[in-house]
Design a protein around this motif. Sequence first.
Motif, PDB file in Angstrom:
ATOM      1  N   LEU A 145       0.844  -1.188   0.000  1.00 36.14           N
ATOM      2  CA  LEU A 145       0.000   0.000   0.000  1.00 36.14           C
ATOM      3  C   LEU A 145       0.882   1.242   0.000  1.00 36.14           C
ATOM      4  O   LEU A 145       2.067   1.184   0.331  1.00 36.14           O
ATOM      5  CB  LEU A 145      -0.924   0.004   1.219  1.00 36.14           C
ATOM      6  CG  LEU A 145      -1.918  -1.167   1.290  1.00 36.14           C
ATOM      7  CD1 LEU A 145      -2.644  -1.178   2.620  1.00 36.14           C
ATOM      8  CD2 LEU A 145      -2.907  -1.103   0.138  1.00 36.14           C
ATOM      9  N   ALA A 146       0.297   2.354  -0.394  1.00 35.17           N
ATOM     10  CA  ALA A 146       0.961   3.665  -0.412  1.00 35.17           C
ATOM     11  C   ALA A 146       2.271   3.601  -1.200  1.00 35.17           C
ATOM     12  O   ALA A 146       2.284   3.143  -2.334  1.00 35.17           O
ATOM     13  CB  ALA A 146       1.162   4.177   1.007  1.00 35.17           C
ATOM     14  N   SER A 147       3.377   4.030  -0.601  1.00 35.63           N
ATOM     15  CA  SER A 147       4.641   4.082  -1.345  1.00 35.63           C
ATOM     16  C   SER A 147       5.122   2.681  -1.725  1.00 35.63           C
ATOM     17  O   SER A 147       5.754   2.506  -2.763  1.00 35.63           O
ATOM     18  CB  SER A 147       5.715   4.819  -0.543  1.00 35.63           C
ATOM     19  OG  SER A 147       5.988   4.118   0.660  1.00 35.63           O
ATOM     20  N   GLY A 148       4.806   1.680  -0.905  1.00 34.40           N
ATOM     21  CA  GLY A 148       5.171   0.298  -1.247  1.00 34.40           C
ATOM     22  C   GLY A 148       4.472  -0.166  -2.511  1.00 34.40           C
ATOM     23  O   GLY A 148       5.050  -0.879  -3.341  1.00 34.40           O
ATOM     24  N   LEU A 160      -1.559  -7.143 -11.517  1.00 36.77           N
ATOM     25  CA  LEU A 160      -2.847  -7.844 -11.486  1.00 36.77           C
ATOM     26  C   LEU A 160      -3.572  -7.504 -10.198  1.00 36.77           C
ATOM     27  O   LEU A 160      -2.968  -7.510  -9.128  1.00 36.77           O
ATOM     28  CB  LEU A 160      -2.635  -9.360 -11.489  1.00 36.77           C
ATOM     29  CG  LEU A 160      -2.044 -10.021 -12.705  1.00 36.77           C
ATOM     30  CD1 LEU A 160      -1.720 -11.486 -12.403  1.00 36.77           C
ATOM     31  CD2 LEU A 160      -3.011  -9.946 -13.859  1.00 36.77           C
ATOM     32  N   THR A 161      -4.857  -7.223 -10.303  1.00 32.27           N
ATOM     33  CA  THR A 161      -5.668  -7.012  -9.104  1.00 32.27           C
ATOM     34  C   THR A 161      -7.114  -7.369  -9.404  1.00 32.27           C
ATOM     35  O   THR A 161      -7.487  -7.595 -10.552  1.00 32.27           O
ATOM     36  CB  THR A 161      -5.540  -5.568  -8.577  1.00 32.27           C
ATOM     37  OG1 THR A 161      -6.044  -5.523  -7.238  1.00 32.27           O
ATOM     38  CG2 THR A 161      -6.287  -4.576  -9.440  1.00 32.27           C
ATOM     39  N   SER A 162      -7.920  -7.387  -8.347  1.00 34.32           N
ATOM     40  CA  SER A 162      -9.342  -7.694  -8.491  1.00 34.32           C
ATOM     41  C   SER A 162     -10.151  -6.402  -8.518  1.00 34.32           C
ATOM     42  O   SER A 162      -9.664  -5.333  -8.118  1.00 34.32           O
ATOM     43  CB  SER A 162      -9.807  -8.563  -7.318  1.00 34.32           C
ATOM     44  OG  SER A 162      -9.710  -7.834  -6.104  1.00 34.32           O
ATOM     45  N   TYR A 163     -11.395  -6.506  -8.952  1.00 36.88           N
ATOM     46  CA  TYR A 163     -12.281  -5.350  -8.988  1.00 36.88           C
ATOM     47  C   TYR A 163     -12.438  -4.760  -7.584  1.00 36.88           C
ATOM     48  O   TYR A 163     -12.388  -3.542  -7.404  1.00 36.88           O
ATOM     49  CB  TYR A 163     -13.665  -5.735  -9.529  1.00 36.88           C
ATOM     50  CG  TYR A 163     -13.648  -6.231 -10.954  1.00 36.88           C
ATOM     51  CD1 TYR A 163     -13.262  -5.392 -11.997  1.00 36.88           C
ATOM     52  CD2 TYR A 163     -14.020  -7.530 -11.260  1.00 36.88           C
ATOM     53  CE1 TYR A 163     -13.250  -5.837 -13.305  1.00 36.88           C
ATOM     54  CE2 TYR A 163     -14.017  -7.980 -12.571  1.00 36.88           C
ATOM     55  CZ  TYR A 163     -13.634  -7.139 -13.587  1.00 36.88           C
ATOM     56  OH  TYR A 163     -13.621  -7.574 -14.875  1.00 36.88           O
ATOM     57  N   ASN A 164     -12.628  -5.613  -6.587  1.00 35.96           N
ATOM     58  CA  ASN A 164     -12.836  -5.142  -5.218  1.00 35.96           C
ATOM     59  C   ASN A 164     -11.635  -4.348  -4.707  1.00 35.96           C
ATOM     60  O   ASN A 164     -11.802  -3.305  -4.087  1.00 35.96           O
ATOM     61  CB  ASN A 164     -13.107  -6.314  -4.265  1.00 35.96           C
ATOM     62  CG  ASN A 164     -14.444  -6.951  -4.535  1.00 35.96           C
ATOM     63  OD1 ASN A 164     -15.304  -6.362  -5.183  1.00 35.96           O
ATOM     64  ND2 ASN A 164     -14.632  -8.160  -4.045  1.00 35.96           N
ATOM     65  N   LEU A 165     -10.422  -4.862  -4.957  1.00 33.02           N
ATOM     66  CA  LEU A 165      -9.240  -4.149  -4.460  1.00 33.02           C
ATOM     67  C   LEU A 165      -8.959  -2.880  -5.253  1.00 33.02           C
ATOM     68  O   LEU A 165      -8.401  -1.927  -4.711  1.00 33.02           O
ATOM     69  CB  LEU A 165      -8.019  -5.066  -4.435  1.00 33.02           C
ATOM     70  CG  LEU A 165      -8.045  -6.105  -3.316  1.00 33.02           C
ATOM     71  CD1 LEU A 165      -6.796  -6.967  -3.355  1.00 33.02           C
ATOM     72  CD2 LEU A 165      -8.188  -5.448  -1.952  1.00 33.02           C
ATOM     73  N   LEU A 166      -9.333  -2.858  -6.504  1.00 34.71           N
ATOM     74  CA  LEU A 166      -9.182  -1.622  -7.276  1.00 34.71           C
ATOM     75  C   LEU A 166     -10.004  -0.513  -6.620  1.00 34.71           C
ATOM     76  O   LEU A 166      -9.529   0.611  -6.466  1.00 34.71           O
ATOM     77  CB  LEU A 166      -9.618  -1.821  -8.726  1.00 34.71           C
ATOM     78  CG  LEU A 166      -9.528  -0.580  -9.612  1.00 34.71           C
ATOM     79  CD1 LEU A 166      -8.077  -0.168  -9.823  1.00 34.71           C
ATOM     80  CD2 LEU A 166     -10.197  -0.833 -10.945  1.00 34.71           C
ATOM     81  N   VAL A 167     -11.215  -0.843  -6.208  1.00 31.03           N
ATOM     82  CA  VAL A 167     -12.070   0.140  -5.540  1.00 31.03           C
ATOM     83  C   VAL A 167     -11.521   0.465  -4.155  1.00 31.03           C
ATOM     84  O   VAL A 167     -11.394   1.634  -3.770  1.00 31.03           O
ATOM     85  CB  VAL A 167     -13.527  -0.382  -5.456  1.00 31.03           C
ATOM     86  CG1 VAL A 167     -14.382   0.541  -4.599  1.00 31.03           C
ATOM     87  CG2 VAL A 167     -14.114  -0.520  -6.849  1.00 31.03           C
ATOM     88  N   ARG A 168     -11.185  -0.547  -3.387  1.00 30.44           N
ATOM     89  CA  ARG A 168     -10.699  -0.340  -2.021  1.00 30.44           C
ATOM     90  C   ARG A 168      -9.395   0.447  -1.991  1.00 30.44           C
ATOM     91  O   ARG A 168      -9.204   1.312  -1.157  1.00 30.44           O
ATOM     92  CB  ARG A 168     -10.493  -1.688  -1.331  1.00 30.44           C
ATOM     93  CG  ARG A 168     -10.108  -1.533   0.154  1.00 30.44           C
ATOM     94  CD  ARG A 168      -9.896  -2.855   0.823  1.00 30.44           C
ATOM     95  NE  ARG A 168     -11.129  -3.613   0.807  1.00 30.44           N
ATOM     96  CZ  ARG A 168     -11.210  -4.928   1.050  1.00 30.44           C
ATOM     97  NH1 ARG A 168     -10.115  -5.610   1.342  1.00 30.44           N
ATOM     98  NH2 ARG A 168     -12.349  -5.553   1.021  1.00 30.44           N
ATOM     99  N   TYR A 170      -8.186   2.450  -4.350  1.00 27.67           N
ATOM    100  CA  TYR A 170      -8.274   3.394  -5.464  1.00 27.67           C
ATOM    101  C   TYR A 170      -7.230   4.519  -5.386  1.00 27.67           C
ATOM    102  O   TYR A 170      -6.639   4.901  -6.395  1.00 27.67           O
ATOM    103  CB  TYR A 170      -9.683   3.998  -5.552  1.00 27.67           C
ATOM    104  CG  TYR A 170      -9.801   5.031  -6.649  1.00 27.67           C
ATOM    105  CD1 TYR A 170      -9.870   4.625  -7.982  1.00 27.67           C
ATOM    106  CD2 TYR A 170      -9.777   6.390  -6.365  1.00 27.67           C
ATOM    107  CE1 TYR A 170      -9.948   5.556  -9.001  1.00 27.67           C
ATOM    108  CE2 TYR A 170      -9.841   7.323  -7.369  1.00 27.67           C
ATOM    109  CZ  TYR A 170      -9.930   6.909  -8.691  1.00 27.67           C
ATOM    110  OH  TYR A 170      -9.989   7.829  -9.695  1.00 27.67           O
ATOM    111  N   THR A 171      -6.995   5.027  -4.181  1.00 26.74           N
ATOM    112  CA  THR A 171      -6.031   6.125  -4.031  1.00 26.74           C
ATOM    113  C   THR A 171      -4.658   5.718  -4.545  1.00 26.74           C
ATOM    114  O   THR A 171      -3.996   6.475  -5.262  1.00 26.74           O
ATOM    115  CB  THR A 171      -5.942   6.568  -2.555  1.00 26.74           C
ATOM    116  OG1 THR A 171      -7.252   6.948  -2.127  1.00 26.74           O
ATOM    117  CG2 THR A 171      -4.997   7.741  -2.392  1.00 26.74           C
TER     118      THR A 171
END
Length: 175
Positions: A145-148, A160-168, A170-171
């Motif tokens: 997350l964030a800078s990582g 690669l990511t899921s729809y849910n994590l793209l929304v969660r 998003y920032t």
Amino acid sequence: LEKGADKKVNALSFALGIGHVGSLEIEEVKAHGWLRGLVEELRGNREEGIGNREQGEVEGFEGELRDYQRRGVEWLRFLTDHGFGALLADDMGLGKTIQVIAWMLGRRQVLIVAPLTLLSNWRHELAKFAPSLKVYVHQGEKRHLASGFRVAAQEADVTLTSYNLLVRDYTDFSE
């Protein structure tokens, strides 16, 4: 569509003679500048046009693409090289995933958003057909997350990511 891409689509429609102005049907239009080159390529009138390109093997692709799959890869390249989005509408089982993987070999920092149930399939297919691509799978509690996240995504060719994590997250993705 990208800003201004809707103007490209309208101009392209008219240039190809498939547009209307009110009740008047457009039969022929002469194009100039970037639009002329694109129209000529679509019509197959340029030596390097989509229909005239040699569709050989894709560098870095591990496997063999069928002729229609090579044409699909060239179609993806053609559209994206001209600033358009692309869609493959082949029937199920005809290799859309490997066509996209072959297209990705010429790109960097691609984001794939898929249902969670398909992430492992994408990871497996990328490892099998394009082992040279660095893949970051953004999922689970140990995801960056964030800078990582920025570092992991910048070092990867494909995220690669899921729809849910793209929304969660998003920032992180929007940066």
